[in-house]
Design a protein around this motif. Structure first.
Motif, PDB file in Angstrom:
ATOM      1  N   ASN A 248      30.923  14.590  88.509  1.00  0.00           N
ATOM      2  CA  ASN A 248      31.847  13.461  88.630  1.00  0.00           C
ATOM      3  C   ASN A 248      31.574  12.343  87.622  1.00  0.00           C
ATOM      4  O   ASN A 248      31.681  11.161  87.953  1.00  0.00           O
ATOM      5  N   TRP A 249      31.234  12.707  86.381  1.00  0.00           N
ATOM      6  CA  TRP A 249      31.151  11.728  85.308  1.00  0.00           C
ATOM      7  C   TRP A 249      32.533  11.546  84.698  1.00  0.00           C
ATOM      8  O   TRP A 249      33.384  12.434  84.757  1.00  0.00           O
ATOM      9  N   SER A 250      32.751  10.408  84.080  1.00  0.00           N
ATOM     10  CA  SER A 250      34.025  10.159  83.419  1.00  0.00           C
ATOM     11  C   SER A 250      34.146  11.007  82.162  1.00  0.00           C
ATOM     12  O   SER A 250      33.141  11.439  81.568  1.00  0.00           O
ATOM     13  N   ALA A 251      35.384  11.219  81.737  1.00  0.00           N
ATOM     14  CA  ALA A 251      35.630  11.977  80.505  1.00  0.00           C
ATOM     15  C   ALA A 251      34.976  11.291  79.315  1.00  0.00           C
ATOM     16  O   ALA A 251      34.412  11.952  78.427  1.00  0.00           O
ATOM     17  N   ALA A 252      35.021   9.972  79.264  1.00  0.00           N
ATOM     18  CA  ALA A 252      34.444   9.234  78.142  1.00  0.00           C
ATOM     19  C   ALA A 252      32.935   9.427  78.065  1.00  0.00           C
ATOM     20  O   ALA A 252      32.372   9.623  76.982  1.00  0.00           O
ATOM     21  N   ASN A 253      32.259   9.400  79.202  1.00  0.00           N
ATOM     22  CA  ASN A 253      30.815   9.568  79.200  1.00  0.00           C
ATOM     23  C   ASN A 253      30.413  11.002  78.871  1.00  0.00           C
ATOM     24  O   ASN A 253      29.392  11.235  78.212  1.00  0.00           O
ATOM     25  N   ILE A 254      31.202  11.966  79.324  1.00  0.00           N
ATOM     26  CA  ILE A 254      30.909  13.352  78.970  1.00  0.00           C
ATOM     27  C   ILE A 254      31.105  13.565  77.473  1.00  0.00           C
ATOM     28  O   ILE A 254      30.304  14.240  76.816  1.00  0.00           O
ATOM     29  N   GLN A 255      32.159  12.971  76.918  1.00  0.00           N
ATOM     30  CA  GLN A 255      32.381  13.085  75.482  1.00  0.00           C
ATOM     31  C   GLN A 255      31.218  12.462  74.717  1.00  0.00           C
ATOM     32  O   GLN A 255      30.782  13.001  73.685  1.00  0.00           O
TER      33      GLN A 255
ATOM     34  N   GLY B 257      23.481  14.127  88.901  1.00  0.00           N
ATOM     35  CA  GLY B 257      24.276  13.438  89.907  1.00  0.00           C
ATOM     36  C   GLY B 257      25.165  12.347  89.326  1.00  0.00           C
ATOM     37  O   GLY B 257      25.149  12.065  88.123  1.00  0.00           O
ATOM     38  N   ASP B 258      25.930  11.718  90.196  1.00  0.00           N
ATOM     39  CA  ASP B 258      26.883  10.684  89.785  1.00  0.00           C
ATOM     40  C   ASP B 258      26.206   9.608  88.940  1.00  0.00           C
ATOM     41  O   ASP B 258      25.060   9.209  89.205  1.00  0.00           O
ATOM     42  N   LEU B 259      26.930   9.125  87.942  1.00  0.00           N
ATOM     43  CA  LEU B 259      26.414   8.082  87.057  1.00  0.00           C
ATOM     44  C   LEU B 259      26.727   6.721  87.667  1.00  0.00           C
ATOM     45  O   LEU B 259      27.865   6.259  87.642  1.00  0.00           O
ATOM     46  N   ARG B 260      25.692   6.080  88.198  1.00  0.00           N
ATOM     47  CA  ARG B 260      25.863   4.766  88.818  1.00  0.00           C
ATOM     48  C   ARG B 260      24.986   3.722  88.137  1.00  0.00           C
ATOM     49  O   ARG B 260      24.805   2.630  88.659  1.00  0.00           O
ATOM     50  N   ARG B 261      24.424   4.071  86.984  1.00  0.00           N
ATOM     51  CA  ARG B 261      23.547   3.159  86.261  1.00  0.00           C
ATOM     52  C   ARG B 261      24.165   2.816  84.911  1.00  0.00           C
ATOM     53  O   ARG B 261      24.846   3.635  84.302  1.00  0.00           O
ATOM     54  N   ASP B 262      23.923   1.587  84.462  1.00  0.00           N
ATOM     55  CA  ASP B 262      24.417   1.177  83.145  1.00  0.00           C
ATOM     56  C   ASP B 262      23.276   0.924  82.166  1.00  0.00           C
ATOM     57  O   ASP B 262      23.475   0.336  81.100  1.00  0.00           O
ATOM     58  N   ASP B 263      22.054   1.368  82.530  1.00  0.00           N
ATOM     59  CA  ASP B 263      20.895   1.123  81.684  1.00  0.00           C
ATOM     60  C   ASP B 263      20.359   2.397  81.041  1.00  0.00           C
ATOM     61  O   ASP B 263      19.238   2.429  80.537  1.00  0.00           O
ATOM     62  N   LEU B 264      21.161   3.485  81.060  1.00  0.00           N
ATOM     63  CA  LEU B 264      20.688   4.757  80.537  1.00  0.00           C
ATOM     64  C   LEU B 264      20.984   4.882  79.047  1.00  0.00           C
ATOM     65  O   LEU B 264      22.082   4.550  78.589  1.00  0.00           O
ATOM     66  N   ASP B 265      20.022   5.395  78.314  1.00  0.00           N
ATOM     67  CA  ASP B 265      20.201   5.739  76.913  1.00  0.00           C
ATOM     68  C   ASP B 265      20.616   7.206  76.882  1.00  0.00           C
ATOM     69  O   ASP B 265      19.795   8.094  77.162  1.00  0.00           O
ATOM     70  N   LEU B 266      21.883   7.481  76.555  1.00  0.00           N
ATOM     71  CA  LEU B 266      22.383   8.848  76.634  1.00  0.00           C
ATOM     72  C   LEU B 266      21.676   9.773  75.644  1.00  0.00           C
ATOM     73  O   LEU B 266      21.506  10.966  75.914  1.00  0.00           O
TER      74      LEU B 266
ATOM     75  N   GLU C  62      20.246  23.591  90.429  1.00  0.00           N
ATOM     76  CA  GLU C  62      19.538  22.480  91.065  1.00  0.00           C
ATOM     77  C   GLU C  62      20.244  21.165  90.749  1.00  0.00           C
ATOM     78  O   GLU C  62      20.919  21.029  89.732  1.00  0.00           O
ATOM     79  N   LYS C  63      20.068  20.191  91.607  1.00  0.00           N
ATOM     80  CA  LYS C  63      20.550  18.841  91.371  1.00  0.00           C
ATOM     81  C   LYS C  63      19.432  17.974  90.777  1.00  0.00           C
ATOM     82  O   LYS C  63      18.278  18.074  91.185  1.00  0.00           O
ATOM     83  N   LEU C  64      19.781  17.131  89.823  1.00  0.00           N
ATOM     84  CA  LEU C  64      18.878  16.107  89.324  1.00  0.00           C
ATOM     85  C   LEU C  64      19.551  14.759  89.526  1.00  0.00           C
ATOM     86  O   LEU C  64      20.710  14.573  89.150  1.00  0.00           O
ATOM     87  N   TRP C  65      18.813  13.831  90.127  1.00  0.00           N
ATOM     88  CA  TRP C  65      19.400  12.547  90.498  1.00  0.00           C
ATOM     89  C   TRP C  65      19.010  11.495  89.468  1.00  0.00           C
ATOM     90  O   TRP C  65      17.833  11.305  89.144  1.00  0.00           O
ATOM     91  N   LEU C  66      20.011  10.775  88.976  1.00  0.00           N
ATOM     92  CA  LEU C  66      19.759   9.753  87.964  1.00  0.00           C
ATOM     93  C   LEU C  66      18.954   8.588  88.521  1.00  0.00           C
ATOM     94  O   LEU C  66      18.282   7.872  87.775  1.00  0.00           O
ATOM     95  N   GLU C  67      19.013   8.395  89.836  1.00  0.00           N
ATOM     96  CA  GLU C  67      18.201   7.340  90.451  1.00  0.00           C
ATOM     97  C   GLU C  67      16.710   7.607  90.253  1.00  0.00           C
ATOM     98  O   GLU C  67      15.891   6.683  90.287  1.00  0.00           O
ATOM     99  N   GLY C  68      16.337   8.879  90.066  1.00  0.00           N
ATOM    100  CA  GLY C  68      14.938   9.240  89.882  1.00  0.00           C
ATOM    101  C   GLY C  68      14.539   9.453  88.433  1.00  0.00           C
ATOM    102  O   GLY C  68      13.420   9.896  88.155  1.00  0.00           O
ATOM    103  N   TYR C  69      15.451   9.125  87.505  1.00  0.00           N
ATOM    104  CA  TYR C  69      15.165   9.296  86.085  1.00  0.00           C
ATOM    105  C   TYR C  69      14.464   8.053  85.562  1.00  0.00           C
ATOM    106  O   TYR C  69      14.986   6.942  85.671  1.00  0.00           O
ATOM    107  N   GLY C  70      13.246   8.252  85.027  1.00  0.00           N
ATOM    108  CA  GLY C  70      12.478   7.100  84.555  1.00  0.00           C
ATOM    109  C   GLY C  70      11.774   7.369  83.252  1.00  0.00           C
ATOM    110  O   GLY C  70      12.218   8.187  82.445  1.00  0.00           O
TER     111      GLY C  70
END
Length: 326
Positions: free
Chosen positions: A161-168, A129-138, A95-103
């Motif tokens: 399609n996350w960056s290597a740095a964010n996956i790390q 889904g793609d990381l397009r937010r900068d307000d997420l607490d990983l 399944e896909k989970l969209w970060l736009e809907g993460y609250g």
């Protein structure tokens, strides 16, 4: 890699990260697929894929409440697998989970809604889904996914399609918290787009047990010979799509030399990457599935090293796209 030889020849499986799950080397996706098909044709196609060893089916909620026409491809999938008489334990649901809907309530409301639509109590795999937010607490994100795992709603998770740095960063948080981190990265990977999956930043992630799901392997059908697709095509990192179109005649000639098709050559190439668990493809015709299944044998017939060397001239995003990812 394992292969079942019982009955109909089946394609191999490979591990999904370190999760303990294994998926077929080809997976069937549903980006507005089943809602473009005759229902009987869709049942026949899914049945054929499952019979030949496709175990991973990718679905998602591609739209919002009230959208017209309503998005139904995932809802249709629930009816298709019933009509095909597939038991839930016979296949893996992604399944896909969209970060736009993460609250504030995490992913759970979104996931439960998606599972309701698809008619399942759990997803074997969820892809963020793609990381397009900068307000997420990983850390909160990782712990939220751990809670969904503990609740039996998911078995493993990955990112798209996350960056290597964010996956790390996700892997580091998971290790510190003693929970499972991302197991798989869905990445654009094709004979044309290789810079990210073949680069050093992701090689270091693969060494830690992360695996890959290759996606967009046909560049929206362009690499299969449809140089002017009429349906929506994915993003164009590096703005290289026109250069990709220019390589199609050469790819067609190489496919003829190998006595195969450009589409089969494109699929076979992705399976030569040592970190690839599965290659995701969309299909709306049984013949497309049949052709892609036949592509699996090309790797052993041609040889992975030979295949990778011969398609190297078609690598158009080399030195254009940052290998660290977006």
């Amino acid at each position: 890699m394992t292969t079942s030889t019982t009955g109909t020849a089946r394609i191999p499986t490979r591990p999904i990260g370190t999760s303990g799950l294994e998926a077929s080397v080809l997976s069937l996706g549903s980006w507005h697929t089943y809602d473009r098909m005759d229902f009987s044709d869709a049942v026949e196609m899914v049945s054929f894929a499952a019979e030949h060893g496709v175990t991973l089916f990718d679905v998602g909620v591609y739209g919002v409440r009230g959208m017209q026409p309503p998005p139904l491809t995932d809802v249709l999938f629930s009816a298709i697998v019933r009509a095909a008489r597939l038991r839930r334990e016979d296949y893996l649901l992604s399944e896909k989970l969209w970060l736009e809907g993460y609250g504030d309530d995490g992913f759970r409301p979104q996931l439960e809604h998606a599972l309701f639509r698809v008619g399942s109590d759990y997803a074997d795999l969820v892809i963020l889904g793609d990381l397009r937010r900068d307000d997420l607490d990983l850390r909160e994100l990782v712990l939220d996914l751990a809670s969904l795992t503990e609740a039996g709603l998911i078995r493993a998770w990955g990112v798209n399609n996350w960056s290597a740095a964010n996956i790390q960063a996700l892997l580091d948080v998971a290790a510190a918290e003693g929970v499972a981190g991302p197991q798989i990265a869905q990445l654009k990977y094709s004979v044309s787009r290789r810079s990210i999956p073949d680069g050093d930043p992701f090689a270091r992630l693969f060494e830690q047990g992360l695996t890959m799901q290759a996606s967009d392997v046909m560049e929206g059908g362009i690499l299969a010979g449809n140089i002017a697709p009429t349906r929506e095509v994915g993003r164009d990192p590096g703005s290289v799509r026109e250069r990709i179109v220019q390589t199609v005649p050469g790819l067609r000639a190489l496919a003829a030399e190998f006595d195969t098709t450009p589409a089969q050559l494109a699929v076979a190439f992705t399976l030569t990457h040592p970190a690839v668990t599965t290659t995701l493809f969309g299909a709306s015709r049984l013949e497309q599935v049949r052709q892609n299944l036949e592509a699996v044998d090309l790797v052993s017939r041609i040889g992975a090293e030979t295949l990778r060397a011969r398609v190297e001239p078609f690598w158009v995003d080399r030195d254009v796209v940052d290998p660290a990812g977006p």
